[in-house]
Scaffold this motif. Sequence first.
Motif, PDB file in Angstrom:
ATOM      1  N   SER A   1      31.382   8.581   7.520  1.00  0.00           N
ATOM      2  CA  SER A   1      30.905   7.289   7.999  1.00  0.00           C
ATOM      3  C   SER A   1      29.554   6.987   7.353  1.00  0.00           C
ATOM      4  O   SER A   1      28.925   7.858   6.758  1.00  0.00           O
ATOM      5  N   ASP A   2      29.111   5.740   7.531  1.00  0.00           N
ATOM      6  CA  ASP A   2      27.791   5.358   7.031  1.00  0.00           C
ATOM      7  C   ASP A   2      26.708   6.261   7.634  1.00  0.00           C
ATOM      8  O   ASP A   2      25.785   6.693   6.951  1.00  0.00           O
ATOM      9  N   GLN A   3      26.849   6.562   8.922  1.00  0.00           N
ATOM     10  CA  GLN A   3      25.860   7.423   9.578  1.00  0.00           C
ATOM     11  C   GLN A   3      25.904   8.833   8.994  1.00  0.00           C
ATOM     12  O   GLN A   3      24.871   9.480   8.832  1.00  0.00           O
ATOM     13  N   ASP A   4      27.101   9.318   8.685  1.00  0.00           N
ATOM     14  CA  ASP A   4      27.229  10.631   8.047  1.00  0.00           C
ATOM     15  C   ASP A   4      26.412  10.646   6.759  1.00  0.00           C
ATOM     16  O   ASP A   4      25.695  11.608   6.473  1.00  0.00           O
ATOM     17  N   ILE A   5      26.555   9.591   5.958  1.00  0.00           N
ATOM     18  CA  ILE A   5      25.830   9.517   4.690  1.00  0.00           C
ATOM     19  C   ILE A   5      24.330   9.545   4.946  1.00  0.00           C
ATOM     20  O   ILE A   5      23.581  10.272   4.271  1.00  0.00           O
TER      21      ILE A   5
END
Lengths: 98, 277
Positions: free
Chosen positions: B255-259
């Motif tokens: 996810s964007d948050q993972d990145i």
Amino acid sequence: MPKVPVSQLKPGMKLAKPVVAKNGMVMLGEATELTQTWIERIDDMGIASVFIDGPPVQTVSREDALSALDARFAPIEDKPYMKNLKKIVREHIEGLYE
Amino acid sequence: MSEIDSRILRHKVESINTLPTVPAVLKKLSAVIEKPKITVVEISSFISSDPALTSKVLKMVNSAIYGFPGRIASVSHATMLLGLNVIKGLLLGVSVFELMQKTMNGLYEHSLACAIASRVIAQKKELKEPEEVSVAGLLHDIGKVILLLEFSEPYESAMNEAREKNLPIFEAEKNRFDATHADVGGWLAEKWRFPRNLIEVIQFHHRPALAKNAPLETAIVHVADMLVRARGFGFAGENLVPEVNPVAWELLKLSDQDIRDILSEMEDNMETAEEPT
């Protein structure tokens, strides 16, 4: 969470990790806001550097960092997933200069 | 436009212990880790017999590359906790650091960041042994070191071509060697008796769709490499961000948050994960 040499410490900086004496005793806890007195105390203890809360001190300017980002993404910006990735990286880099 | 036959290249890689351009420290290590049935105890003794090496290994084991919350205080504890393959990889990592810096300035920084990113992604994907993926991230570009040592002129011309034509370095390598640093890294990993999965990750980190045994781990290092380049840590032959392989990307479903998390973890730890002095 940069490691800052004692000579560059300024009042108001917050510790990211506790300062521990040689005997293991915690002298200053994590999140302590440094005062001039504390900075001198740290220096007296012979400590060379401490971890400070916040983004690492950047060696390149914000403009240079962002234009380098643009340059390295330019050839593939339109490829799948890359535009969004660039946006996330850009925001991350901008966050380092706040 | 192949200047060098890939069979000659492979032969050189397999006889790395005899190449005059390869420093003694790497030859010595190579001789140890390529032994067919080396035990954890033997590796442990090899490290422990050298205080400088012990210190470097322990420092790396306790660094952000592996993300262990506790402190690992002894080599035997490290070898017991991490296992043979991770320790071999770690040993290589600390031993070639200076060599990496000398042959390609910025390569160690790139490799370190890739190790950290690989570990974070592996943890997010709940892999049982994220340390193994971390090692692959650390060593994925080791082929470049050997290529530069043994074929410095053609490799430097490859780097010039990459810069002038905005080519990924592996394409310029292919033009000259009929093989890439990924192939060389794979041959080295085979020589050093790393497990098949690790060999595959190194060999296919630019073409992750070809990984049959370890598609997930290969995808991880592929994406980690891309993210490190996207952020601009270090230097690995040219300053381009590779287009991510869609199959690998979709396999990971980050996810964007993972990145953001991965970028933060790298950022926070790049100054602390300094040279293993």
